[in-house]
Design a protein around this motif. Structure first.
Motif, mmCIF file in Angstrom:
data_model
loop_
_atom_site.group_PDB
_atom_site.id
_atom_site.type_symbol
_atom_site.label_atom_id
_atom_site.label_comp_id
_atom_site.label_asym_id
_atom_site.label_seq_id
_atom_site.Cartn_x
_atom_site.Cartn_y
_atom_site.Cartn_z
ATOM 1 N N VAL A 299 6.196 13.947 7.166
ATOM 2 C CA VAL A 299 5.047 13.616 6.305
ATOM 3 C C VAL A 299 5.237 12.234 5.666
ATOM 4 C CG1 VAL A 299 3.921 14.258 4.112
ATOM 5 C CG2 VAL A 299 4.374 15.998 5.850
ATOM 6 N N THR A 300 6.450 11.980 5.172
ATOM 7 C CA THR A 300 6.681 10.698 4.502
ATOM 8 C C THR A 300 6.636 9.551 5.510
ATOM 9 O OG1 THR A 300 9.034 11.282 4.574
ATOM 10 C CG2 THR A 300 7.902 11.529 2.448
ATOM 11 N N ALA A 301 7.163 9.772 6.718
ATOM 12 C CA ALA A 301 7.099 8.717 7.747
ATOM 13 C C ALA A 301 5.633 8.383 8.055
ATOM 14 C CB ALA A 301 7.813 9.164 9.017
ATOM 15 N N ARG A 302 4.800 9.414 8.082
ATOM 16 C CA ARG A 302 3.371 9.166 8.377
ATOM 17 C C ARG A 302 2.710 8.385 7.242
ATOM 18 N NH1 ARG A 302 3.007 15.315 10.312
ATOM 19 N NH2 ARG A 302 4.058 15.000 12.319
ATOM 20 N N GLU A 303 3.139 8.661 6.001
ATOM 21 C CA GLU A 303 2.561 7.936 4.853
ATOM 22 C C GLU A 303 2.757 6.431 5.025
ATOM 23 O OE1 GLU A 303 0.866 8.657 2.100
ATOM 24 O OE2 GLU A 303 1.207 10.756 1.603
ATOM 25 N N PHE A 304 4.001 6.007 5.306
ATOM 26 C CA PHE A 304 4.188 4.545 5.419
ATOM 27 C C PHE A 304 3.796 4.033 6.797
ATOM 28 C CE2 PHE A 304 8.674 6.227 5.486
ATOM 29 C CZ PHE A 304 9.061 5.862 6.772
ATOM 30 N N GLY A 305 3.931 4.884 7.815
ATOM 31 C CA GLY A 305 3.551 4.466 9.168
ATOM 32 C C GLY A 305 2.062 4.156 9.262
ATOM 33 N N ARG A 306 1.249 5.010 8.651
ATOM 34 C CA ARG A 306 -0.203 4.821 8.730
ATOM 35 C C ARG A 306 -0.653 3.570 7.992
ATOM 36 N NH1 ARG A 306 -3.107 8.624 5.916
ATOM 37 N NH2 ARG A 306 -1.325 9.924 5.402
ATOM 38 N N ASP B 248 0.828 -1.216 0.000
ATOM 39 C CA ASP B 248 0.000 0.000 0.000
ATOM 40 C C ASP B 248 0.857 1.260 0.000
ATOM 41 O OD1 ASP B 248 -2.124 -1.683 0.101
ATOM 42 O OD2 ASP B 248 -2.566 -1.386 2.240
ATOM 43 N N CYS B 249 2.164 1.100 0.259
ATOM 44 C CA CYS B 249 3.069 2.255 0.243
ATOM 45 C C CYS B 249 4.489 1.724 0.055
ATOM 46 C CB CYS B 249 2.967 3.026 1.568
ATOM 47 S SG CYS B 249 4.062 4.451 1.651
ATOM 48 N N LEU C 126 6.189 -0.888 2.710
ATOM 49 C CA LEU C 126 7.477 -1.553 2.495
ATOM 50 C C LEU C 126 8.581 -0.544 2.214
ATOM 51 C CD1 LEU C 126 9.153 -4.159 1.773
ATOM 52 C CD2 LEU C 126 8.338 -3.867 -0.567
ATOM 53 N N ILE C 127 9.654 -0.658 2.991
ATOM 54 C CA ILE C 127 10.877 0.075 2.658
ATOM 55 C C ILE C 127 11.713 -0.926 1.872
ATOM 56 C CG2 ILE C 127 12.770 1.497 3.572
ATOM 57 C CD1 ILE C 127 9.977 2.260 4.740
ATOM 58 N N HIS C 128 11.902 -0.699 0.597
ATOM 59 C CA HIS C 128 12.676 -1.659 -0.216
ATOM 60 C C HIS C 128 14.080 -1.776 0.374
ATOM 61 C CE1 HIS C 128 14.713 -3.624 -3.486
ATOM 62 N NE2 HIS C 128 13.575 -3.775 -4.138
#
Ligand SMILES: Nc1nc2c(c(=O)[nH]1)N[C@H]1C(S)=C(S)[C@@H](COP(=O)(O)OP(=O)(O)OC[C@H]3O[C@@H](n4cnc5c(=O)[nH]c(N)nc54)[C@H](O)[C@@H]3O)O[C@H]1N2
Ligand SMILES: Nc1nc2c(c(=O)[nH]1)N[C@H]1C(S)=C(S)[C@@H](COP(=O)(O)OP(=O)(O)OC[C@H]3O[C@@H](n4cnc5c(=O)[nH]c(N)nc54)[C@H](O)[C@@H]3O)O[C@H]1N2
Ligand code: SF4
Ligand SMILES: [Mo]
Length: 727
Positions: free
Chosen positions: A312-319, A199-200, A325-327
């Motif tokens: 903002v980006t941490a919240r995108e994948f955190g949520r 999803d992210c 996935l962090i490749h």
């Protein structure tokens, strides 16, 4: 920054998936004429190590085209441009034709063409002498790719113990060690990233779309179609960045600062998987205390990124956890402290709780194959030359190429007197060419087995021409993936000259070395048939279809996939006692990269979609798509330096090494303080007529390097260059 249009990306995808059209244009006219008898042969690709299954078409006995095999899980019926251009490997005008014996001084490239008997007699004579004087351990092998299987086996049967490939210390080793330290397992190849269902997606210097690892590019293209948020961290506006919601143009070498800050945000804002961490985490409280100081504001100053953007980006994948996935990356050797960065990526993924979860890291599988009964290898009481008793690199779990080079240079703990070099161009692949050449000077024998006149072949005593993958059988492939599979490599066409397959060379060598019993089969077909039969695989079907899938198994923990961690604590190690005990940071710590001298820029490298490393530059199809590389320079920087787009320059590094001439690409797609170049160009081997002197070699400029103290990975960035106008 310039936005790349969707059309442009599709053009790149089309180049990758429909490049058959390009290839057929350059096929000799006689074959391009319609009609003729067409035969198809399934096999798997060796243009890179992704090992996609393809179907080769032969028309009137001549190789015509190579396409994806629809039943193969790696290609899913589509090849990347290099796979499509693989027929060019067969037609490459610069191919090695005959065994060559060095005449005159090493490196002067004066050769006598000899018979296979003469070449192998010479090699066996030298090997026997080295074994008698120093022991068989003094014969090392550096290799890459599946084709080495039988040569390696014969050398092991002879008593050799030292084997290493650049796929560890120059490629994915730091990532795998980072994962090993954290989750107790490495990721291997292909890495089990569930890009298809995430999803992210976060890509940190993974330039999918230029890095053409086929399945991942296809899944990435689907992710773009699905419009999921994609975050790309790259000093360069890569193809992947052009498809992303967020591009973070990071200052090179500062990624660990960003990763620590992201973890800080997830923890302080409660955006991590408490259940996963509670059940499986080890040392979480100590980890939290360690990362407390790494705030987005602190990281902003290090990375040159905006602190709010980091949040903002941490919240995108955190949520979206655990389906984000962090490749973990692939070629992660950048600065020489990369295993800790690999570990930080593993920790970030662990915070997301994505292990064995949809859209994270799936649990992968493979098919166990029965062995052909072969005699046991002799035992040795000498330590491994690359990493004696793990004293050099305590956490290296594979052999280190540059460790073998070091032992060859120093003679400690014992001399290395011969190198077999199979399918790796060490001059391009390893940092510091001068060190490689000095090590070669210590050798009594260097044998290079290659399809092409590689740079390294120029320094060999004996060059053995191998057939291309389209002309041979190799060992069976038992692939890892969502579902295991078995694939067969088999000959499609005959070799055009006196080239031979690896297994054949190995069998002749075994006889010359007096160990014919190590290859107890008539030919490789018999070997493969026996292995298949013992494994319950229908060999005839495998030959006809190229791929046989293993059983379906669950890939997510929720569906019953096993979850276990092979770390000392049996848990996910947020805090690592084994690292601490060995004198390393138990939680990754950030050290800033060195600043370049005035007027110099950090040089970073990457891949072009149509080339593989240094191997495809004279391939007639692929070189017509990209004959030379360019040095990417920010438009404002170029203007300041008085450089125009398309102008030739030379790059001079901090040690005074000057490259061949290379075109300037003046672009907004890179940070003003960094330059970039595709790696693998700048060949100098005289026999490589069609690629000689085209573009510049990034490896040549890679004189200064650092070695990762955990596992021996060598930095491939960290050199600084200035641009010298070509008058
Ligand atoms: N500066 C810099 N250095 C790098 C990298 C970088 O990005 N920048 N990347 C690193 C990475 S990720 C890797 S994996 C390594 C790659 O390093 P290598 O694996 O050494 O890659 P190549 O340079 O392509 O060398 C492969 C050689 O194999 C030969 N070959 C191809 N097919 C066959 C075959 O079927 N049989 C035989 N016998 N030979 C064959 C080719 O002709 C070529 O000479 O390089 C690493 N080094
Ligand atoms: N077409 C093609 N595809 C290939 C290969 C090939 O030779 N050709 N080789 C295959 C192999 S063996 C490998 S290992 C992979 C490698 O592929 P990847 O691991 O995806 O990429 P690299 O080539 O290591 O890295 C290049 C990217 O990292 C960025 N970068 C450089 N420095 C930094 C930095 O400090 N921070 C960040 N965040 N980014 C940085 C560069 O701008 C570039 O976009 O590709 C595979 N796929
Ligand atoms: S990714 Fe491309 S070059 Fe690599 S194996 Fe697949 S088709 Fe061949
Ligand atoms: Mo690699």
């Amino acid at each position: 920054m310039e936005r790349l249009s969707r059309r442009r990306f599709l053009k790149i995808s089309a180049a990758s998936f429909g490049a058959g059209a390009v290839a057929t244009q350059v096929v000799p006219l006689s074959q391009a004429a319609a009609g003729g008898e067409v035969k198809t042969v399934p096999t798997f690709c060796e243009m890179c190590f992704w090992r996609c299954g393809g179907i080769a078409y032969v028309r009137d006995g001549k190789l015509w085209k190579f396409e994806g095999n629809p039943i193969d899980p790696q290609s899913r019926g589509r090849l990347c441009p290099r796979g499509t251009g693989a027929i060019g490997a067969h037609y490459d005008p610069d191919r090695l034709q005959k065994p060559l014996l060095r005449k005159g001084e090493r490196g002067k490239e004066q050769w006598a063409a000899v018979t296979w008997d003469e070449a192998l007699d010479f090699i066996a004579g030298k090997m026997n002498k080295i074994k008698a004087e120093h022991g068989a351990e003094s014969i090392a092998m550096l290799n890459h790719g599946v084709g080495v299987r039988f040569l390696q086996h014969v050398l092991r049967s002879y008593g050799a113990t030292n084997f290493a490939g650049p796929s560890f210390a120059q490629c994915r080793g730091p990532r795998d060690v980072g994962y090993m330290m954290t989750m107790g397992t490495d990721l291997g190849s292909p890495e089990p990233t569930d890009i298809e269902n995430t999803d992210c997606l976060v890509l940190i210097g993974s330039h999918l779309g230029e890095n053409m690892h086929n399945t991942q590019v296809q899944e990435f293209a689907n992710a773009v179609e699905r419009r999921i948020p994609i975050i790309v961290v790259d000093p360069r506006y890569s193809v992947a960045a052009s498809k992303a919601k967020y591009w973070l143009p990071i200052r090179p070498g500062t990624d660990l600062a960003l990763l620590l800050a992201w973890m800080n945000v997830l923890v302080s804002e409660g955006l991590y998987d408490r259940e996963f961490v509670g059940q499986y985490g080890h040392g979480f409280d100590r980890f939290v205390a360690e990362i407390k100081g790494y705030t987005p504001d602190w990281a902003a100053a290090e990375t040159g990124l905006d602190a709010q953007m980091i949040r903002v980006t941490a919240r995108e994948f955190g949520r979206r956890r655990p389906h984000s996935l962090i490749h973990p990356g692939r070629r992660v050797n950048w600065n020489g402290d990369d295993a800790q960065r690999g570990r930080a990526v593993a920790l970030l993924n662990a915070l997301l709780g994505n292990w064995g979860r949809r859209g994270g890291i799936y649990i992968n599988h493979h098919v166990e194959l029965a062995n052909f009964p072969l005699p046991k290898y002799p035992k040795s009481d000498k330590p491994k030359a690359d990493n004696p008793n793990f004293e050099r690199y305590p956490f290296a779990h594979e052999a280190v190429t540059t460790g073998i080079r070091e032992t060859t240079l120093t003679g400690k703990p014992y001399p290395i007197k011969a190198w077999w070099v199979y399918s790796t161009d060490l001059i391009h692949a390893l940092p510091n060419q001068a060190e490689t050449l000095k090590a070669i000077d210590q050798l009594d024998l260097m044998v290079v087995v290659d399809t092409m006149p590689a740079e390294i072949a120029g320094y060999a005593d004996v060059v053995l021409p191998e057939v291309t993958f389209l002309e041979r059988y190799d060992e069976l492939l038992a692939g890892w993936g969502r579902q295991g599979w078995v694939a067969l490599r088999q000959p499609v066409v005959a070799a055009p000259g006196d080239q031979k397959p690896g297994w054949w060379i190995a069998k002749q060598l075994a006889a010359k070395l007096g160990i014919p019993e190590s290859m107890p089969f008539e030919d490789i077909e018999q070997y493969l048939a026996v292995r298949c039969e013992k494994s319950g695989i229908d060999f005839a079907r495998l030959k006809a279809e190229g791929v046989i899938m293993g059983p379906k198994q669950p890939i997510y923990v929720d569906d019953g996939a096993p979850i276990e961690f092979g770390t000392p604590s049996g848990k996910v190690e947020f805090w690592s006692d084994q690292l601490k005990d060995a004198g390393f940071d138990p939680v990754p710590k950030y050290t800033p990269p060195e600043k370049p001298p005035e007027g110099y820029f950090p040089l970073i490298t990457g891949r072009a979609p149509v080339h593989t490393f240094s191997r495809t530059q004279s391939n007639p199809y692929l070189s017509s798509l990209m004959p030379e590389n360019e040095v990417w320079v920010n438009g404002a920087t170029a203007a300041k330096l008085g450089l125009k787009n398309g102008q030739y320059v030379r790059l001079k590094n901090q040690d005074g090494v000057v490259s061949q001439r290379v075109k300037v690409k003046s672009t907004q797609r890179i940070r003003p303080d960094t330059v970039y170049m595709v790696y693998g160009f700048g060949h100098t081997n005289k026999m490589r007529r069609h690629a000689q002197m085209n573009g510049a070699s990034a490896a040549q400029l890679n004189t200064r390097y650092k070695t990762d103290p955990l596992m021996g990975g060598t930095s491939l960035h960290g050199n600084f260059v200035t641009l010298v106008k070509e008058i």
